[in-house]
Design a protein around this motif. Structure first.
Motif, PDB file in Angstrom:
ATOM      1  N   PRO A   1      41.945  44.225  52.802  1.00 52.01           N
ATOM      2  CA  PRO A   1      40.481  44.317  52.849  1.00 52.01           C
ATOM      3  C   PRO A   1      39.957  45.733  53.081  1.00 52.01           C
ATOM      4  CG  PRO A   1      41.163  42.327  53.944  1.00 52.01           C
ATOM      5  CD  PRO A   1      42.430  43.065  53.589  1.00 52.01           C
ATOM      6  N   MET A   2      40.646  46.534  53.909  1.00 51.24           N
ATOM      7  CA  MET A   2      40.179  47.897  54.150  1.00 51.24           C
ATOM      8  C   MET A   2      40.538  48.849  53.007  1.00 51.24           C
ATOM      9  SD  MET A   2      40.519  48.476  58.289  1.00 51.24           S
ATOM     10  CE  MET A   2      39.635  50.038  58.220  1.00 51.24           C
ATOM     11  N   GLY A   3      41.332  48.380  52.046  1.00 53.18           N
ATOM     12  CA  GLY A   3      41.579  49.136  50.829  1.00 53.18           C
ATOM     13  C   GLY A   3      42.510  50.321  50.953  1.00 53.18           C
TER      14      GLY A   3
ATOM     15  N   GLU B   1      49.798  57.301  62.888  1.00 53.05           N
ATOM     16  CA  GLU B   1      49.012  57.590  64.085  1.00 53.05           C
ATOM     17  C   GLU B   1      48.253  56.353  64.560  1.00 53.05           C
ATOM     18  OE1 GLU B   1      49.118  59.392  61.358  1.00 53.05           O
ATOM     19  OE2 GLU B   1      49.267  61.546  61.849  1.00 53.05           O
ATOM     20  N   GLU B   2      47.783  55.527  63.617  1.00 57.15           N
ATOM     21  CA  GLU B   2      47.037  54.327  64.000  1.00 57.15           C
ATOM     22  C   GLU B   2      47.931  53.311  64.710  1.00 57.15           C
ATOM     23  OE1 GLU B   2      43.507  54.031  60.707  1.00 57.15           O
ATOM     24  OE2 GLU B   2      45.571  53.897  59.977  1.00 57.15           O
TER      25      GLU B   2
ATOM     26  N   ASN C   1      46.517  45.732  60.772  1.00 58.76           N
ATOM     27  CA  ASN C   1      46.836  45.490  59.355  1.00 58.76           C
ATOM     28  C   ASN C   1      45.670  45.642  58.396  1.00 58.76           C
ATOM     29  OD1 ASN C   1      45.309  43.107  59.596  1.00 58.76           O
ATOM     30  ND2 ASN C   1      47.119  41.861  60.068  1.00 58.76           N
ATOM     31  N   GLY C   2      44.543  46.203  58.863  1.00 63.80           N
ATOM     32  CA  GLY C   2      43.417  46.442  57.979  1.00 63.80           C
ATOM     33  C   GLY C   2      42.754  45.157  57.472  1.00 63.80           C
ATOM     34  N   GLY C   3      42.957  44.053  58.202  1.00 63.18           N
ATOM     35  CA  GLY C   3      42.353  42.787  57.785  1.00 63.18           C
ATOM     36  C   GLY C   3      43.199  41.972  56.843  1.00 63.18           C
ATOM     37  N   TRP C   4      44.435  42.420  56.596  1.00 61.12           N
ATOM     38  CA  TRP C   4      45.359  41.749  55.674  1.00 61.12           C
ATOM     39  C   TRP C   4      45.956  40.519  56.355  1.00 61.12           C
ATOM     40  CZ3 TRP C   4      50.500  44.390  53.795  1.00 61.12           C
ATOM     41  CH2 TRP C   4      50.833  43.941  52.504  1.00 61.12           C
ATOM     42  N   TYR C   5      45.926  39.392  55.731  1.00 65.32           N
ATOM     43  CA  TYR C   5      46.524  38.150  56.256  1.00 65.32           C
ATOM     44  C   TYR C   5      46.033  37.811  57.656  1.00 65.32           C
ATOM     45  CZ  TYR C   5      49.831  38.163  52.368  1.00 65.32           C
ATOM     46  OH  TYR C   5      50.403  38.145  51.122  1.00 65.32           O
TER      47      TYR C   5
ATOM     48  N   PRO D   1      52.292  45.682  62.528  1.00 66.21           N
ATOM     49  CA  PRO D   1      51.634  46.491  61.505  1.00 66.21           C
ATOM     50  C   PRO D   1      51.654  45.795  60.142  1.00 66.21           C
ATOM     51  CG  PRO D   1      53.315  47.742  62.702  1.00 66.21           C
ATOM     52  CD  PRO D   1      53.530  46.301  63.007  1.00 66.21           C
ATOM     53  N   GLY D   2      50.677  46.139  59.324  1.00 68.01           N
ATOM     54  CA  GLY D   2      50.712  45.741  57.925  1.00 68.01           C
ATOM     55  C   GLY D   2      51.484  46.790  57.136  1.00 68.01           C
TER      56      GLY D   2
END
Length: 239
Positions: free
Chosen positions: A201-203, A209-210, A234-238, A177-178
């Motif tokens: 990136p997803m802000g 839950e995710e 991680n929502g596009g992080w790293y 996870p991020g």
């Protein structure tokens, strides 16, 4: 046939949501906790709404004795989810040997002991294992050197052990996870959290839950040909 999963750290944010999702999907649960008895009591009460068996187990995973004690309370087992975790913030030179021991034991030694002790049962069940690691195990973080190091060790264990156990029908994977909106971020100020969100990136932060949904997927038959992998959530992080 009844399925049983062990979730370590089940009283925490990710562990709790994973327990709820697995119970909803018909899993019987061994739920490990250490000091959060009230949170565990609340979780057991909540899960009573589902037609599954729920067994809480208290154990201190900062030492081998707790890990061994936990496994002695488990009979049949089909899956292990290691979601226990703590972090230590600060400069590397300011951490004590006790800090190092605690993080190593909780994140690496204890899950290895648990898996080793339960391995015969997992082989019989063609079981699944998911280790909840971290983005910092993949890329490292300043002021979280200890945490990044043990999370990286978890990923090495997953990759190597998967090759050893695959022919026995046991799958092991990791979730990385991020930034997740759980109690682990309570020490951050609102301003600091906004800075983190700007870097993603997803802000936004992930919700528990995710992460639980990713764990459920790796435990499911839909992931039957996936082992030794690290699933970054991680929502596009790293990337």
């Amino acid at each position: 046939m009844a399925k049983f999963a062990l979730i370590t750290g089940a009283s925490g944010g990710i562990g709790r949501k994973t327990a709820e999702l697995l119970a909803r999907n018909g899993w019987n649960l061994y739920l490990h906790y250490y000091i959060n008895k009230k949170e565990m009591d609340d979780l057991v009460k909540e899960l009573s709404n589902y037609p599954v068996e729920v067994i809480p187990i208290q154990a201190d995973l900062t030492g081998a004795a707790g890990a061994n004690q936990l496994t002695e309370s488990i009979f049949g087992i089909d899956a292990v989810v290691h979601a226990s975790g703590v972090s230590k913030w600060g400069l590397f030179q300011d951490h004590s040997e006790s800090d190092m021991d605690d993080l190593w034991n909780i994140h690496v030694k204890s899950p290895m002991i648990i898996i080793q002790k339960l391995l015969e049962k997992l082989i019989r069940a063609r079981g699944k294992i998911v280790i909840v690691s971290s983005i910092w195990g993949q890329t490292g973080a300043a002021c979280e050197v200890l945490y990044s190091t043990v999370k990286g060790a978890q990923l090495s264990f997953v990759k190597s052990f998967s090759k050893e156990i695959a022919r026995n029908g046991v799958r092991i994977n990791a979730i990385a996870p991020g930034a997740v909106n759980t109690g682990m971020l309570n020490s951050f100020t609102e301003e600091e959290l906004e800075d983190v969100k700007e870097d993603i990136p997803m802000g936004r932060l992930a919700n528990s839950e995710e992460i639980a949904s990713a764990i459920r997927f790796l435990l499911s038959d839909e992931a039957s040909y996936i082992t030794g992998q690290v699933l970054a959530v991680n929502g596009g992080w790293y990337t």
